[in-house]
Design a protein around this motif. Sequence first.
Motif, PDB file in Angstrom:
ATOM      1  N   UNK A   1      -2.958   7.494   2.842  1.00  0.00           N
ATOM      2  CA  UNK A   1      -3.407   8.780   3.602  1.00  0.00           C
ATOM      3  C   UNK A   1      -2.018  10.274   2.460  1.00  0.00           C
ATOM      4  N   UNK A   2      -3.424  11.046   2.519  1.00  0.00           N
ATOM      5  CA  UNK A   2      -2.211  12.256   1.497  1.00  0.00           C
ATOM      6  C   UNK A   2      -1.029  13.028   2.555  1.00  0.00           C
ATOM      7  N   UNK A   3       0.004  13.256   2.358  1.00  0.00           N
ATOM      8  CA  UNK A   3       0.999  13.812   3.281  1.00  0.00           C
ATOM      9  C   UNK A   3       1.716  14.717   1.922  1.00  0.00           C
ATOM     10  N   UNK A   4       1.260  16.191   3.211  1.00  0.00           N
ATOM     11  CA  UNK A   4       1.843  17.561   2.907  1.00  0.00           C
ATOM     12  C   UNK A   4       2.885  17.607   3.537  1.00  0.00           C
ATOM     13  N   UNK A   5       3.146  18.023   4.130  1.00  0.00           N
ATOM     14  CA  UNK A   5       4.434  18.043   4.937  1.00  0.00           C
ATOM     15  C   UNK A   5       4.965  19.419   5.684  1.00  0.00           C
ATOM     16  N   UNK A   6       4.375  19.966   4.863  1.00  0.00           N
ATOM     17  CA  UNK A   6       4.954  21.446   4.380  1.00  0.00           C
ATOM     18  C   UNK A   6       4.038  22.378   4.988  1.00  0.00           C
ATOM     19  N   UNK A   7       2.575  21.694   5.269  1.00  0.00           N
ATOM     20  CA  UNK A   7       1.732  22.498   5.257  1.00  0.00           C
ATOM     21  C   UNK A   7       1.249  21.950   7.209  1.00  0.00           C
ATOM     22  N   UNK A   8       0.781  22.756   8.291  1.00  0.00           N
ATOM     23  CA  UNK A   8      -0.591  21.986   8.927  1.00  0.00           C
ATOM     24  C   UNK A   8      -1.179  21.064   8.779  1.00  0.00           C
ATOM     25  N   UNK A   9      -1.373  20.009   9.451  1.00  0.00           N
ATOM     26  CA  UNK A   9      -1.514  18.561   8.852  1.00  0.00           C
ATOM     27  C   UNK A   9      -2.661  18.365   8.827  1.00  0.00           C
ATOM     28  N   UNK A  10      -3.630  19.466   8.825  1.00  0.00           N
ATOM     29  CA  UNK A  10      -5.373  19.221   8.439  1.00  0.00           C
ATOM     30  C   UNK A  10      -5.223  18.876   7.014  1.00  0.00           C
ATOM     31  N   UNK A  11      -4.766  19.078   6.016  1.00  0.00           N
ATOM     32  CA  UNK A  11      -4.275  19.139   4.874  1.00  0.00           C
ATOM     33  C   UNK A  11      -3.847  17.795   4.676  1.00  0.00           C
ATOM     34  N   UNK A  12      -3.222  16.978   5.442  1.00  0.00           N
ATOM     35  CA  UNK A  12      -2.874  15.374   4.874  1.00  0.00           C
ATOM     36  C   UNK A  12      -4.324  14.672   4.981  1.00  0.00           C
ATOM     37  N   UNK A  13      -4.776  14.826   4.593  1.00  0.00           N
ATOM     38  CA  UNK A  13      -6.079  13.781   4.653  1.00  0.00           C
ATOM     39  C   UNK A  13      -6.031  12.134   4.999  1.00  0.00           C
ATOM     40  N   UNK A  14      -7.107  12.380   5.444  1.00  0.00           N
ATOM     41  CA  UNK A  14      -6.557  10.993   6.613  1.00  0.00           C
ATOM     42  C   UNK A  14      -6.983   9.773   5.297  1.00  0.00           C
ATOM     43  N   UNK A  15      -7.009   9.164   5.300  1.00  0.00           N
ATOM     44  CA  UNK A  15      -7.933   7.190   4.445  1.00  0.00           C
ATOM     45  C   UNK A  15      -8.110   8.329   3.315  1.00  0.00           C
ATOM     46  N   UNK A  16      -7.060   8.912   2.983  1.00  0.00           N
ATOM     47  CA  UNK A  16      -8.064   9.709   1.284  1.00  0.00           C
ATOM     48  C   UNK A  16      -8.251   8.912   0.072  1.00  0.00           C
ATOM     49  N   UNK A  17      -8.901   9.198  -0.086  1.00  0.00           N
ATOM     50  CA  UNK A  17      -9.863   8.533  -2.001  1.00  0.00           C
ATOM     51  C   UNK A  17      -9.972   9.062  -3.019  1.00  0.00           C
ATOM     52  N   UNK A  18      -9.466  10.635  -3.202  1.00  0.00           N
ATOM     53  CA  UNK A  18      -9.079  11.096  -3.838  1.00  0.00           C
ATOM     54  C   UNK A  18      -8.689  12.272  -4.367  1.00  0.00           C
ATOM     55  N   UNK A  19      -8.717  13.333  -5.594  1.00  0.00           N
ATOM     56  CA  UNK A  19      -8.325  14.788  -5.600  1.00  0.00           C
ATOM     57  C   UNK A  19      -9.133  15.332  -6.676  1.00  0.00           C
ATOM     58  N   UNK A  20      -9.404  16.587  -6.497  1.00  0.00           N
ATOM     59  CA  UNK A  20     -10.430  17.054  -7.658  1.00  0.00           C
ATOM     60  C   UNK A  20      -9.645  18.233  -7.814  1.00  0.00           C
ATOM     61  N   UNK A  21      -9.177  18.339  -9.523  1.00  0.00           N
ATOM     62  CA  UNK A  21      -8.720  19.690  -9.264  1.00  0.00           C
ATOM     63  C   UNK A  21      -9.711  20.835 -10.274  1.00  0.00           C
ATOM     64  N   UNK A  22      -9.105  21.915  -9.301  1.00  0.00           N
ATOM     65  CA  UNK A  22     -10.406  23.630  -9.669  1.00  0.00           C
ATOM     66  C   UNK A  22      -9.744  24.074 -10.580  1.00  0.00           C
ATOM     67  N   UNK A  23     -10.486  25.182 -10.967  1.00  0.00           N
ATOM     68  CA  UNK A  23     -10.193  26.354 -11.087  1.00  0.00           C
ATOM     69  C   UNK A  23      -9.732  28.110  -9.948  1.00  0.00           C
ATOM     70  N   UNK A  24     -10.348  27.169  -8.944  1.00  0.00           N
ATOM     71  CA  UNK A  24     -10.501  27.849  -7.938  1.00  0.00           C
ATOM     72  C   UNK A  24     -10.856  27.104  -6.779  1.00  0.00           C
TER      73      UNK A  24
END
Length: 201
Positions: A152-175
Amino acid sequence: MKVTRGFTGRPRVDNAGLPPGQYDAGDDWPVLSAEVTPDLSPADWTFRVDGLVERPHTWDWDEAHALPASAYEGDIHCVTSWSKFGVRFAGVSLDAFLAVARPHGSATHAVAHSHTGYTTSLPLADLTGGRAWIAWEYDGKPLPAEHGGPARLLVPHLYFWKSTKWVAGLTLLDHDEPGFWERNGYHARGNPWEEQRYSGD
């Protein structure tokens, strides 16, 4: 193994370390998911970084494990009001993946997506500088499927819904591009210490 410490360093007297509106879950770790837990084995897991990057790249399980190991020791906080103190996750810092993909200077946000199709949006600044991980161990054991295993993604300084389970990837955007819960009324960033639970908080 590098260990990054989170919300630690002061005594917890009468739950003094809790963000506003939270309670100490103790030994419990509630299972909360927007989707059915998938049957996803490490052999089938992949992680991809694409979008505004110089080198879009996909890692399989073995390739991800070949990156420098890192760990998080600290606390986690769920928007449904529970917190857990002194947890330990192990995996790889997200910085190691981004170093390979090389984000463009125009990238400001990311959409994290799951192997189930779930998405959440985050400012890129919340994912860099040793603040986020791809985690596959919890308390020295493989991360259970109900808590996002195999990884999973782990972003512990934010609420845990941001820490995506079964993470598959990130798409970077300018917005910012709202994900599942952000489209359904939750805050765009989700800082527990500012109690950013819902849109408008």
